[in-house]
Design a protein around this motif. Structure first.
Motif, short mmCIF file in Angstrom:
data_model
loop_
_atom_site.label_atom_id
_atom_site.label_comp_id
_atom_site.label_asym_id
_atom_site.label_seq_id
_atom_site.Cartn_x
_atom_site.Cartn_y
_atom_site.Cartn_z
N GLU A 51 5.28 3.79 7.76
CA GLU A 51 4.41 2.67 7.38
C GLU A 51 3.45 3.07 6.26
OE1 GLU A 51 4.24 -0.62 8.47
OE2 GLU A 51 6.23 -0.11 9.24
N PHE A 52 3.07 4.34 6.22
CA PHE A 52 2.12 4.80 5.21
C PHE A 52 2.78 4.95 3.83
CE2 PHE A 52 0.16 6.23 9.18
CZ PHE A 52 -1.14 5.84 9.00
N TYR A 53 4.08 4.97 3.79
CA TYR A 53 4.80 5.13 2.53
C TYR A 53 5.11 3.80 1.87
CZ TYR A 53 5.41 10.13 3.30
OH TYR A 53 5.19 11.48 3.46
N ILE A 54 4.85 2.72 2.56
CA ILE A 54 5.10 1.39 2.00
C ILE A 54 4.03 1.06 0.96
CG2 ILE A 54 5.25 -1.07 2.53
CD1 ILE A 54 6.23 -0.30 5.32
N ARG A 55 4.48 0.68 -0.20
CA ARG A 55 3.55 0.34 -1.29
C ARG A 55 3.80 -1.09 -1.77
NH1 ARG A 55 1.45 4.13 0.47
NH2 ARG A 55 0.59 5.95 -0.60
N GLY A 112 -0.12 13.74 2.19
CA GLY A 112 -1.49 13.34 1.88
C GLY A 112 -1.54 12.15 0.94
N THR A 113 -0.68 12.17 -0.08
CA THR A 113 -0.65 11.06 -1.03
C THR A 113 -0.27 9.76 -0.33
OG1 THR A 113 -0.06 12.53 -2.86
CG2 THR A 113 0.43 10.19 -3.14
N ALA A 114 0.71 9.85 0.57
CA ALA A 114 1.17 8.65 1.29
C ALA A 114 0.08 8.09 2.19
CB ALA A 114 2.41 8.99 2.11
N ILE A 115 -0.54 8.96 2.97
CA ILE A 115 -1.52 8.49 3.96
C ILE A 115 -2.84 8.09 3.30
CG2 ILE A 115 -2.94 9.20 5.94
CD1 ILE A 115 -0.55 10.87 6.90
N GLU A 116 -3.35 8.95 2.43
CA GLU A 116 -4.66 8.66 1.83
C GLU A 116 -4.57 7.60 0.73
OE1 GLU A 116 -6.22 12.50 0.75
OE2 GLU A 116 -6.97 12.84 2.80
N GLY A 117 -3.37 7.37 0.24
CA GLY A 117 -3.20 6.33 -0.78
C GLY A 117 -2.80 4.99 -0.18
#
Length: 258
Positions: free
Chosen positions: A254-258, A41-46
């Motif tokens: 891809e959602f974990y890339i910051r 959730g943190t990865a996707i929603e963030g």
């Protein structure tokens, strides 16, 4: 007696609630073994990739499942792509420009110019001809390396500039090669951003106005979570085909890339 009954009822409710823990929240709070940096959730929603996100529950042959659909923020995606493209093209331009300057220096034996001096000389006396550039693109669809010097017009004084000075080494200078490479130098350094894209082989294909990515998660009986292999990409409402090497794991990453 009433108080004890009420407390008992609350306890039963809490137990039942624990047994029926919401699958969506369970998935959001779960940290996958392959993605330990943060919860799902943190990865996707963030992530900045989505304009909005929907989570829904489903049944997959008796297994509890959660589907996440991300409506991609197309403006943010466009900006990110433009930034990445600009960086890639600048690196490509610098690399090829440096190669041509080095090649010109290999054939230039005089001392009147160093590499920076040859670069300035090329840009002073040689100009990229856009009309020829566009004609070549129209005829071939690309610019080949052998075409570059043909697209550059140089002043007749270039030869004398290359050979100027009293340095005896000027007689060792291989003039035709120096001129050819200086034309390539002028070509490379004078490319506009749009010309550089065409040279690199990038088309101006229109981007879709909307896109989504759908991922599925399976909730096991022990409350562990697995990423399902099935995923979907759509563009303007139509499902997009993806290559064999693109998996749901790649998509989630891809959602974990910051």
């Amino acid at each position: 007696m009433k108080f004890r009954y009420m407390m008992g009822a609350v306890a039963v409710a809490l137990v039942l609630a624990g047994c029926g823990e919401d699958e969506i929240e369970l998935v959001k709070n779960y940290t996958l073994p392959d993605f330990k940096s943060m919860s799902i959730g943190t990865a996707i929603e963030g992530s900045k990739k989505c304009k909005n996100i929907t989570w829904s529950k489903a049944d997959r042959g008796g297994l509890k499942s959660v589907t996440m659909v991300c409506n991609i923020d197309m403006e943010a995606l466009k900006a990110a792509n433009e930034k990445a493209t600009k960086k890639r093209l600048e690196e490509y331009k610098k690399k090829t420009l440096d190669m041509d300057i080095d090649s010109a220096m290999n054939f230039y034996k005089g001392k009147a110019y160093d590499k920076d001096g040859l670069l300035q000389l090329a840009n002073k006396l040689c100009k990229l001809n856009d009309a020829k550039f566009q004609e070549t693109i129209k005829a071939k669809g690309k610019i080949e390396y052998k075409d570059q010097k043909k697209l550059v017009d140089c002043d007749s004084s270039l030869e004398s500039e290359i050979l100027k000075g009293d340095d005896h080494k000027k007689t060792d200078t291989y003039l035709p090669a120096v001129i050819d490479f200086l034309k390539n130098v002028a070509y490379r350094s004078q490319l506009t951003p749009e010309q550089l894209k065409a040279d690199y082989g990038m088309s101006d294909k229109a981007a879709p106005s909307s896109a989504t990515i759908e991922l599925n998660f399976v909730v096991n009986n022990d409350k562990s979570v697995d990423l399902a292999p099935e995923f979907k990409l759509t563009a303007d409402g139509k499902e997009e085909s993806v290559g064999k090497n693109v998996t749901s794991k790649n998509a989630l990453a891809e959602f974990y890339i910051r």
